[in-house]
Design a protein around this motif. Structure first.
Motif, PDB file in Angstrom:
ATOM      1  N   PHE A   1       0.832  -1.205   0.000  1.00 10.20           N
ATOM      2  CA  PHE A   1       0.000   0.000   0.000  1.00 10.20           C
ATOM      3  C   PHE A   1       0.865   1.253   0.000  1.00 10.20           C
ATOM      4  CE2 PHE A   1      -2.080   3.414   2.390  1.00 10.20           C
ATOM      5  CZ  PHE A   1      -3.233   3.588   1.641  1.00 10.20           C
ATOM      6  N   TRP A   2       1.902   1.268   0.841  1.00 16.35           N
ATOM      7  CA  TRP A   2       2.744   2.457   0.914  1.00 16.35           C
ATOM      8  C   TRP A   2       3.538   2.656  -0.381  1.00 16.35           C
ATOM      9  CZ3 TRP A   2       0.909   5.478   4.203  1.00 16.35           C
ATOM     10  CH2 TRP A   2       0.470   5.051   5.453  1.00 16.35           C
ATOM     11  N   GLY A   3       3.884   1.571  -1.051  1.00 13.45           N
ATOM     12  CA  GLY A   3       4.548   1.705  -2.341  1.00 13.45           C
ATOM     13  C   GLY A   3       3.650   2.380  -3.354  1.00 13.45           C
ATOM     14  N   LEU A   4       2.374   1.996  -3.353  1.00 10.89           N
ATOM     15  CA  LEU A   4       1.417   2.616  -4.266  1.00 10.89           C
ATOM     16  C   LEU A   4       1.244   4.097  -3.940  1.00 10.89           C
ATOM     17  CD1 LEU A   4      -0.550   1.883  -6.588  1.00 10.89           C
ATOM     18  CD2 LEU A   4      -2.309   1.581  -4.843  1.00 10.89           C
ATOM     19  N   VAL A   5       1.165   4.416  -2.647  1.00  8.17           N
ATOM     20  CA  VAL A   5       1.020   5.812  -2.242  1.00  8.17           C
ATOM     21  C   VAL A   5       2.253   6.623  -2.623  1.00  8.17           C
ATOM     22  CG1 VAL A   5       0.857   7.352  -0.238  1.00  8.17           C
ATOM     23  CG2 VAL A   5      -0.592   5.315  -0.369  1.00  8.17           C
TER      24      VAL A   5
END
Length: 400
Positions: free
Chosen positions: A365-369
């Motif tokens: 998720f943080w990679g996508l953000v």
């Protein structure tokens, strides 16, 4: 010719199952499933594949192949233990299934998924599966006598019979275990098929860590490529009913441990191609046979779990990593092919591959953000239009 289609469907079922069941079991175990719950999840996925593949094949008379989400299982491996244990993971599976159904019912959600830049989606998937794809290297260092024959078998078959490369590697691993003895423990394995009902629990951080990335990788890495493979062979399946069917089947499988179902991408070519049947209108028989084959293979879920428990853990992950190497190559190519957005893709890949957890939320998720914010920060406005031709000097004006 009908027998030819049936055989093609059964081969597709065997290849799909043998190529990635280790990824599924490793993923379910990583997020807290017991051996019995993981075997139950594998059985539930096989039953779901059978039901949806047979229904869609008979309903639309198209070779619509269904599979479990292999990238989604790899995501579970990368996520690891979650707050609330396996019940919280099952709750996230149900949320993911609801999102898949919603994508089928609401065109705006499907358009929103399609709007995610391809480099960022590819980079997120690459970051998720990177650690699995390095497992064969670790296995060569830790258990060379077992790992080297497995990798050599995979390499030879990759050269001459690509579709059998991972199943062949699995057979080599089984032979190695038989010769050298088991490297794990048999405790917790039941050879007979069984179902384990898990009461789901909703944990907001687990929903964000698992449900959202699982939905995204299932859509971007399975459903979209699956439609593209079908189009290559002249078929245009109705995407919205397919999404609703796979989403409902995923929701039904989730309480028994199944994570997600979707269109098949790689094995779809085995049922939709001309080798299946010379008449494109009869190739749907192969997907019905695929469903029957998956149902039969699902009855061996307990045996598959027993094999995993008897194997050294690094060898199991190594076989799973071999199965995902082609997916890693495709996702990396998708991430860096286009110069525009390459920096955002690299940021997405690095953050996702880091495996970090912030506020109980995993790195996918943080990679996508991070990738999305980088893309917005580095977004370049389109260049202003050139001045009118009448204002240009000689040569341009002369062309008027």
């Amino acid at each position: 010719m009908r027998l030819q289609a049936v055989v093609a469907g059964l081969v597709s079922a065997i290849v799909g199952y043998a190529s990635s069941f280790t990824v599924v079991l490793a993923g379910l175990r990583a997020v807290g499933a017991t051996p019995a719950q993981a075997a139950s999840g594998l059985l539930a996925l096989c039953v779901g594949i059978a039901a949806v593949a047979i229904f869609l094949g008979l309903r639309y008379r198209m070779p619509i192949s269904i599979a479990w989400s292999t990238p989604g299982a790899a995501l579970l491996v990368a996520t690891g233990p979650v707050a609330g244990g396996f019940p919280a993971a099952v709750g996230a599976f149900i949320v993911c299934a609801a999102l898949i159904v919603l994508a089928g019912l609401s065109p705006w959600l499907a358009r929103a998924i399609a709007a995610i830049p391809r480099p960022i989606a590819g980079a997120m998937l690459a970051g998720v599966i990177l650690s699995l794809c390095t497992a064969p290297v670790r296995a060569v260092v830790d258990i060379p006598l077992l790992a080297v024959p497995v990798i050599l078998t995979w390499a030879v078959l990759q050269r001459y019979r690509r579709q059998w490369a991972v199943p062949g590697a699995l057979v080599a691993a089984i032979a190695g275990i038989a010769v050298h003895g088991p490297g794990g423990g048999f405790s917790g394995a039941a050879l007979r098929p069984s179902v384990e009902l898990v009461t789901p629990a909703l944990n907001p951080s687990v929903v964000v860590s698992i449900a959202v990335p699982l939905f995204l990788v299932t859509m971007a890495a399975q459903n979209v490529p699956g439609m593209a493979v079908m189009a290559t062979y002249g078929y245009t399946p109705p995407l919205r009913p397919v999404l609703v069917a796979t989403g409902l089947a995923s929701a039904a499988a989730a309480p028994f441990g199944g994570h997600a179902l979707n269109l098949a991408a790689i094995t779809a070519a085995l049922t939709a191609g001309p080798d299946t049947h010379p008449d494109p209108g009869r190739r749907w028989i192969a997907t019905v046979a695929l469903g029957a084959g998956q149902l039969t293979l699902g009855l061996g879920a307990g045996l598959a779990m027993a094999l995993v428990l008897l194997s050294p853990p690094v060898l199991v992950i190594a076989v799973a990593g071999l199965a995902l190497l082609s997916a890693l190559g495709s996702s990396l190519a998708s991430a860096v092919t286009e110069p525009e957005g390459r920096e955002a893709a690299v940021v997405t890949f690095v953050v996702t591959a880091s495996g970090m957890t912030i506020l109980g939320i995993g790195s996918a998720f943080w990679g996508l953000v991070a990738g999305g914010l980088t893309a917005l920060l580095l977004h370049r406005r389109s260049k202003p239009a050139a001045p009118a031709a009448a204002e240009q000097p000689g040569p341009v004006a002369a062309t008027r």
